[in-house]
Design an enzyme around this catalytic site. Sequence first.
Site, PDB file in Angstrom:
ATOM      1  N   TRP A 129     -25.613 -31.465  85.172  1.00  0.00           N
ATOM      2  CA  TRP A 129     -25.892 -31.542  86.614  1.00  0.00           C
ATOM      3  C   TRP A 129     -27.296 -31.020  86.902  1.00  0.00           C
ATOM      4  O   TRP A 129     -28.018 -31.552  87.743  1.00  0.00           O
ATOM      5  CB  TRP A 129     -24.834 -30.796  87.410  1.00  0.00           C
ATOM      6  CG  TRP A 129     -23.477 -31.436  87.307  1.00  0.00           C
ATOM      7  CD1 TRP A 129     -22.349 -30.905  86.761  1.00  0.00           C
ATOM      8  CD2 TRP A 129     -23.114 -32.755  87.756  1.00  0.00           C
ATOM      9  NE1 TRP A 129     -21.316 -31.804  86.834  1.00  0.00           N
ATOM     10  CE2 TRP A 129     -21.751 -32.944  87.441  1.00  0.00           C
ATOM     11  CE3 TRP A 129     -23.813 -33.793  88.384  1.00  0.00           C
ATOM     12  CZ2 TRP A 129     -21.062 -34.130  87.742  1.00  0.00           C
ATOM     13  CZ3 TRP A 129     -23.128 -34.986  88.685  1.00  0.00           C
ATOM     14  CH2 TRP A 129     -21.777 -35.133  88.359  1.00  0.00           C
ATOM     15  N   ASP A 199     -27.153 -25.037  93.172  1.00  0.00           N
ATOM     16  CA  ASP A 199     -26.048 -25.994  93.185  1.00  0.00           C
ATOM     17  C   ASP A 199     -24.801 -25.193  92.795  1.00  0.00           C
ATOM     18  O   ASP A 199     -24.617 -24.837  91.633  1.00  0.00           O
ATOM     19  CB  ASP A 199     -26.307 -27.118  92.171  1.00  0.00           C
ATOM     20  CG  ASP A 199     -25.110 -28.070  92.026  1.00  0.00           C
ATOM     21  OD1 ASP A 199     -24.090 -27.865  92.719  1.00  0.00           O
ATOM     22  OD2 ASP A 199     -25.204 -29.018  91.216  1.00  0.00           O
ATOM     23  N   LYS A 223     -14.309 -29.353  94.575  1.00  0.00           N
ATOM     24  CA  LYS A 223     -13.816 -28.450  93.521  1.00  0.00           C
ATOM     25  C   LYS A 223     -13.150 -27.218  94.127  1.00  0.00           C
ATOM     26  O   LYS A 223     -12.020 -26.916  93.804  1.00  0.00           O
ATOM     27  CB  LYS A 223     -14.949 -28.057  92.581  1.00  0.00           C
ATOM     28  CG  LYS A 223     -15.238 -29.161  91.578  1.00  0.00           C
ATOM     29  CD  LYS A 223     -16.633 -29.667  91.602  1.00  0.00           C
ATOM     30  CE  LYS A 223     -16.806 -30.894  90.717  1.00  0.00           C
ATOM     31  NZ  LYS A 223     -18.186 -31.371  90.700  1.00  0.00           N
TER      32      LYS A 223
END
Length: 386
Positions: A129, A199, A223
Site C-alpha cells: 500500500w 494511511d 477494516k
Amino acid sequence: MVPRLRSPKILRSSPSQTVSMKAALAMTRRIWNFSAGPAVLPETVLEEARENLLSLGNTGVGICEHSHRGKPFMAVAAEAEALCRELAGIPDDYAVLFLQGGASLQFSMVPMNLLPADRTADYLITGMWAEKALKEAKSVGKTHVACTSKDANFNYIPESCSYSDNPAYVHFTSNNTIFGTQFQSEPVGIPGSAFLVCDASSDIFSRPIDIRKYGLIYAGAQKNLGPSGVTLVIMRKDLVEAGNKNLATMLQYRTHAENESMYNTPPTFGIYLMMLVFRWIKAQGGLAAMETRNKAKAAVLYDYLKSSSLFKSTAKPGSGSQMNVTFVTGNEDKDNAFVKAAEAKGFSGLKGHRSVGGMRASIYNAFPPEGVEALVQFMKDFEASA
Ligand SMILES: *Cc1c(COP(=O)(O)O)cnc(C)c1O
C-alpha cells in the site's frame, strides 16, 4: 464454504411468513470471519442497521432512502463526526471528512493538494500500500524514499529513516495489512518542516492516537470502522486552506471541508454504519479499551506461534501487527491443507495475500476474542494431527 443465508423457499415467502424468515435468519450461524477487508462488524451494529434499513428510528423511511439534506440524516452525520472527535480527541483545528474513493484516492489527493512543485515528499516504504501511495505521489511531484523493508519482503518495520532536506510531508502506513507488520508508534526524527501523513486504513481506532502528531490521517472504513465506500480523513484545517486551488472541485479537500462532506451526495449508509461502530467503540470503553482488547487477542495468536513447531509468524519480532497476524508452515501444500481444513470448520478468510503466501488472520476491533481462541485451538489440533 459460503454459508447460505436464506433458503430459496424463505426468499419466496409471503409477508405473512415474515416471522419464520426472521427466525431463520436469527438461526443462521455466523462463521469466524478473518477477512482482511471488508471485514467483520460488531453484531449489535448489524442488528441495529437491519432494523433501520426499513425505517430510520420512527421516520418511516429507511436509512438508505433518506435525503442527505434532511434532518434525520443530518443528525446521523453530526453524531458520526461528534463521536469520531470524542473517541480520538480530535482538536477543533482539525477537519473530519467523510469521503469516497477509498484510501486509494487519498494516495493521489494527498500529493495533489499538499505537494508543491518545488518541494519533496518523503515516503516510508513498508508494504504494497505504501508503494502504491508512492507511485501516485511520483506522478504529482518529487518524492524521496526515506526507508524501505522491501529487502526482506516487508517483514519488518525499519528502525531508522533518512529523510530529505526539506520535505513537505512524511507519509507512512501505520499497519501493513498484507505483510502483517505495524508501527508500534509514529516514526521519529521527522524534519521540522514536514507534517506527518498516515494511511491508517487497517489500524485506525484500534488504539489511542495523538492527533496532534499528524497533519493528515486517512483510512478506508472497511477494516475497522464500517463498510466499504466511505473514507475517513482527519486533517489540520490550515492544510485544508493551503491545498492546491487548481484541481477539480471534487479533488480539493476544501470543497469537502467547506460543505461538511456534503458537496455532493455522501455515502449515507456508510456514514450511518460508521456512527453505529463509533457508538459501539464508545460503549466498549473507547480507544484505550480497544487497545487492551486487541493486544490480548493478538497475544493469544503470537504466543501460540512462538511455541508451535508447525506454524511460524512471518513478521519479525517487534514488528508484528495486532490487526493482521501472518504465519506459514514453511510448506505450501501444508499451508493449503490448513486453509482448506479451517474453511471446513467455519474459519473463513485465512488465506494469506499472494505476495506473502501462507495464512493471515485479520483480527480487527470487531473480531471477537472467542474467535481467536477457537482458531488457536484449531491450529493446535491441526498441528497434533499433522
Ligand atoms: C485496504 C487498504 C488500502 C486500500 O483501501 P481502498 O479503500 O480499497 O482504497 C490502502 N491502505 C491500506 C493500509 C489498506 O489496508
